[in-house]
Design a protein around this motif. Structure first.
Motif, PDB file in Angstrom:
ATOM      1  N   TRP A  85      28.809   7.894  55.057  1.00  0.00           N
ATOM      2  CA  TRP A  85      27.803   7.395  55.947  1.00  0.00           C
ATOM      3  C   TRP A  85      26.833   8.802  56.149  1.00  0.00           C
ATOM      4  N   GLY A  86      25.411   8.451  55.727  1.00  0.00           N
ATOM      5  CA  GLY A  86      24.617   9.492  56.024  1.00  0.00           C
ATOM      6  C   GLY A  86      23.464   9.026  57.416  1.00  0.00           C
ATOM      7  N   LEU A 116      27.091  14.868  47.577  1.00  0.00           N
ATOM      8  CA  LEU A 116      26.813  13.723  47.790  1.00  0.00           C
ATOM      9  C   LEU A 116      25.640  13.574  48.872  1.00  0.00           C
ATOM     10  N   SER A 117      25.415  14.706  49.663  1.00  0.00           N
ATOM     11  CA  SER A 117      24.583  14.603  50.900  1.00  0.00           C
ATOM     12  C   SER A 117      23.320  13.946  50.410  1.00  0.00           C
ATOM     13  N   ASP A 118      22.618  14.472  49.238  1.00  0.00           N
ATOM     14  CA  ASP A 118      21.219  14.033  48.834  1.00  0.00           C
ATOM     15  C   ASP A 118      21.123  12.617  48.736  1.00  0.00           C
ATOM     16  N   LYS A 119      22.301  11.986  48.298  1.00  0.00           N
ATOM     17  CA  LYS A 119      22.287  10.349  47.907  1.00  0.00           C
ATOM     18  C   LYS A 119      22.423   9.767  49.701  1.00  0.00           C
ATOM     19  N   TYR A 135      21.959   5.183  55.595  1.00  0.00           N
ATOM     20  CA  TYR A 135      22.268   5.460  54.105  1.00  0.00           C
ATOM     21  C   TYR A 135      23.808   5.470  53.957  1.00  0.00           C
ATOM     22  N   LYS A 136      24.291   4.886  52.938  1.00  0.00           N
ATOM     23  CA  LYS A 136      25.721   4.861  52.821  1.00  0.00           C
ATOM     24  C   LYS A 136      26.130   4.831  51.223  1.00  0.00           C
ATOM     25  N   LEU A 137      27.331   5.006  51.002  1.00  0.00           N
ATOM     26  CA  LEU A 137      28.082   4.923  49.794  1.00  0.00           C
ATOM     27  C   LEU A 137      29.384   4.322  49.789  1.00  0.00           C
TER      28      LEU A 137
END
Length: 752
Positions: free
Chosen positions: A563-564, A544-547, A568-570
């Motif tokens: 959280w990235g 999921l790091s690409d997202k 960016y977060k999912l």
């Protein structure tokens, strides 16, 4: 790992609404009933059983004896000396000679009166000292004599140590049999499977132990036996061997008639057959210097194992390793024997040998301080372990925070000990009530230690909608283990706790994680969960790091999101759905094995445990001058639990431990006459009532443990193991009367 000061129980609603299913709540089509048949004898050779008339009684399906057992007649946790049904010798009154399977329990009970036995009575031995003598009746033919085990500690030079002392203090102590008194009696329902094998439900402490018993007696592979976990109405260590054997008997009955069979124990059967807390006889000799140091200790103790060895070797090992309490003693000789008698057999009961030894040790600390003219608190702290201390087994305490002084200081301050000790009566004055305060401290080795293997496992299974199934091999006995597991997972994974559903495991869908004993559940289960979380996070971050526009190692799990970089977060739900769509299943299996420990059986030296829990309690009592009746007014308790996962549950464990310890100290008195228990219910065997409850103050001390993956240790057993000596010391300070045995009975004016 931070703790949450919330009151959370995942099973609260089902229990308070009565929706929880205990063993007697399950119903299966075409059930038969089964009951145990006892002999009425304590020690006898069994020549034959005459059961034909009983088997022909209307409604009786079958009478079962040892000859019907397809596998082993005997099994056990350590030694194979526990008979599913008596083959040739009755060794205590709880031995079961036969089973009656019938269409109803009433029919089975009526038919049981028709069974007669041909026996040859044998001499009875009930006292441990007598059982050790040459020529004593042999209780257990599995052993050469009545000595089941002998554990030692050999440290320093004991003779030289005593020679260098200025004062020698010697005392003897006795602790009694104690009934577990769980609310739900033992019981089981077993159902033969259509494809072979058997399903087992039961009021048991550890399904994997039960599975081993059933496998041994039925002669079936372990894989063909599935034992289910479900709510249990109390255990406190009391539903292992006996409960497992009752499940094995029920499984035997179900297999023989190829029908579901139910066997639910009455309280009388339970009290007759179940194992009890091990009674100890202690002889302690302390050597002291004039300036208040303990120079030498000699401990000799006999533990009355009763008629079955069970876990006596493990239990007495703990008493041995902790035989001087949390104190530095350079010269020690300890000898503790487990001894077979014709009493009810004995084994685990919340504390596993420590409450008995602490009753002696912590009174000896007060006695020695008084002999030296020292303050008992100062005496304890002067001799107590600190960071880097060496225990009596040669273990250096350098892997965790040694908090003995901290818990003592917190109890002394919170209880107002120094102000209240000045008010203690010491049996003087004209008041109708004597007042006293007393204190006790301890350390307890966490988990099983060198007495056995220590490991645990879990699974985390994330569903498509974001909900999470958690399962561990740590079984719930009412202590709140499931809730603690959910809370640890929620925090480690950064998700809302209401996403998590704890799936009650069976022995067929989770690996064995050891027994739920030794205050090990939170520590071991938490370790397995942390391992699984790390594996699950790896799966999720790699995919999921690409997202999240970041590297896998940069992903943060918190607030129900991943959280990235750059905001960016999912949301958790979306993250799990993406994984499923990519055919990367968010599932992980976790495993934890305790750090290694060492032990030399000949010298009693080694690293007995990988970490320790430190505890202190102060008790305040009031003693009636005329009757001698003791009332506990307040108990102040401080326990270093490492890290509290659920503070309200920790407090609940402390309160419950205090009440059980108080019952053992003052109220509970299991009476045996010629090997027969005299109480068959709680109308005669008294336990504390609501009106006996003292004020209780629980102080949670947190020093996260580096050897625990979550920082947590445990609290179940430490909460109980020093209440009795604290009360005994308080009674002495109130009355001047020192009690060397339990339950404590203070002579009043009417007795003089």
């Amino acid at each position: 790992m931070s703790s949450k000061n919330i009151a959370y129980r995942n099973d609260a609603f089902s229990k308070v609404t009565g929706r929880a299913y205990y063993v007697d709540d399950f119903r299966f089509y075409n059930e038969a009933r089964c009951i145990p048949v006892y002999s009425g004898y304590v020690h006898a050779k069994l020549n034959s059983i005459n059961f034909e008339e009983a088997e022909n009684f209307p409604g009786v399906i079958k009478v079962v004896t040892w000859k019907d057992v397809p596998g082993q007649v005997k099994s056990g946790q350590i030694f194979q000396d526990y008979s599913i049904l008596v083959q040739d010798k009755i060794r205590y009154e709880g031995d079961v000679v036969a089973l009656i399977i019938a269409e109803s329990e009433e029919i089975a009970i009526e038919a049981s009166r028709l069974i007669t036995l041909n026996v040859e009575e044998l001499p009875i031995v009930l006292d441990s000292y007598e059982a050790m003598q040459d020529g004593a009746p042999l209780i257990n033919e599995e052993f050469a004599n009545n000595i089941i085990c002998h554990h030692k500690v050999r440290r320093g030079d004991i003779d030289k140590g005593f020679d260098e002392c200025d004062l020698i203090v010697e005392r003897e102590f006795h602790t009694p049999l104690v009934e577990h008194a769980y609310m739900e009696t033992e019981g089981s329902i077993c159902i033969p499977k259509r494809n072979g094998g058997i399903e087992v439900y039961g009021s048991m402490q550890h399904p994997f132990s039960t599975r081993r018993f059933v496998s041994a007696h039925l002669g079936l592979p372990i894989s063909e036996i599935e034992v289910f976990s479900h709510p249990v109405g109390g255990s406190f260590g009391g539903k292992d061997d006996t409960a497992a054997m009752i499940c094995a008997r029920t499984a035997l009955a179900a297999t023989l008639i190829n029908r579901p069979v139910r066997m639910i124990y009455t309280r009388a059967w339970s009290m007759k057959e179940s194992y009890k807390r091990v009674p100890y006889d202690f002889k302690y000799k302390y050597g002291l210097t004039r300036d208040g140091y303990i120079k030498a200790v000699k401990c000799y103790a006999l533990a009355n194992s009763g008629a079955i060895a069970s876990t006596t070797p493990w239990l007495t090992w703990r008493s041995t390793a902790q035989s001087c309490g949390p104190y530095m003693v350079p010269n020690v000789t300890t000898d503790i024997y487990g001894v077979a008698t014709n009493n009810s057999f004995t084994r685990a009961f919340r504390g596993f040998g420590a409450p008995q030894s602490n009753f002696a040790i912590e009174q000896m600390m007060d006695i020695c301080a008084e002999e030296l003219g020292m303050d008992p608190i100062a005496f304890r702290k002067q001799n107590g372990v600190i960071d880097g201390s060496t225990t009596i087994t040669g273990q250096v305490l350098n892997t965790h925070k040694v908090s003995l002084h901290e818990v003592i200081d917190k109890v002394v301050e919170a209880s107002g000990y120094y102000e209240k000790i000045k008010k203690s009566s010491y049996g003087k004055g004209d008041d109708e009530k004597f007042y006293g305060i007393g204190l006790a401290a301890s350390y307890r080795g966490s988990s099983i230690g060198a007495e056995g293997m220590d490991f645990a496992s879990c699974t985390i299974n994330c569903q498509f909608d974001g909900s999470i199934l958690l399962s561990t091999g740590i079984f719930e006995n009412g202590q709140g283990a499931e809730s603690a597991m959910n809370m640890m997972l929620a925090e480690l994974l950064g998700v809302k706790i209401d996403r998590i559903f704890y799936t009650t495991p069976s022995t067929s869908n989770i690996p064995d994680s050891g027994t739920t004993v030794a205050s090990r559940g939170t520590l071991m289960g938490g370790g397995a969960i942390k391992d699984a979380v790390e594996k699950l996070k790896h799966i999720m971050t790699q995919n999921l790091s690409d997202k999240l526009r970041c590297l896998p190692r940069e992903v943060v799990f918190k607030d129900d999101h991943l959280w990235g970089r750059d905001g960016y977060k999912l949301p958790w739900n979306e993250a799990v759905r993406i994984l499923h769509s990519r055919k990367e299943f968010p599932f992980a299996f976790g495993y934890f094995q305790a750090p290694s420990v060492t032990w030399d059986e000949e010298t009693g030296q080694g690293d007995a445990y990988f970490t320790y829990v430190y505890s202190c309690q102060a008790a305040e009592v009031e003693v009636d001058r005329k009757t001698g009746k003791v009332k506990v007014l307040k108990v102040t308790a401080a326990h270093d639990v490492g890290k509290a996962i659920n503070k309200e549950m920790v407090k609940g464990q402390i309160y419950g431990g205090i009440v059980q310890g108080m019952g053992m100290a003052l109220i509970e008195d299991l009476i045996m006459v010629d090997g027969h228990i005299q109480q068959s219910n709680f109308n005669k065997y008294k336990i504390p009532k609501a009106s006996d409850m003292p004020e209780m103050e629980a102080i949670i001390v947190e020093n996260p443990d580096p050897t625990s993956p979550t920082g947590a240790k445990g609290i179940g057993e430490p909460a109980l193991e020093i209440t009795a000596p604290a009360i005994a010391n308080a009674v002495y300070n109130a009355t001047g009367y020192r009690s060397y045995s339990m339950p404590i009975r203070v002579p009043g004016e009417k007795d003089q």
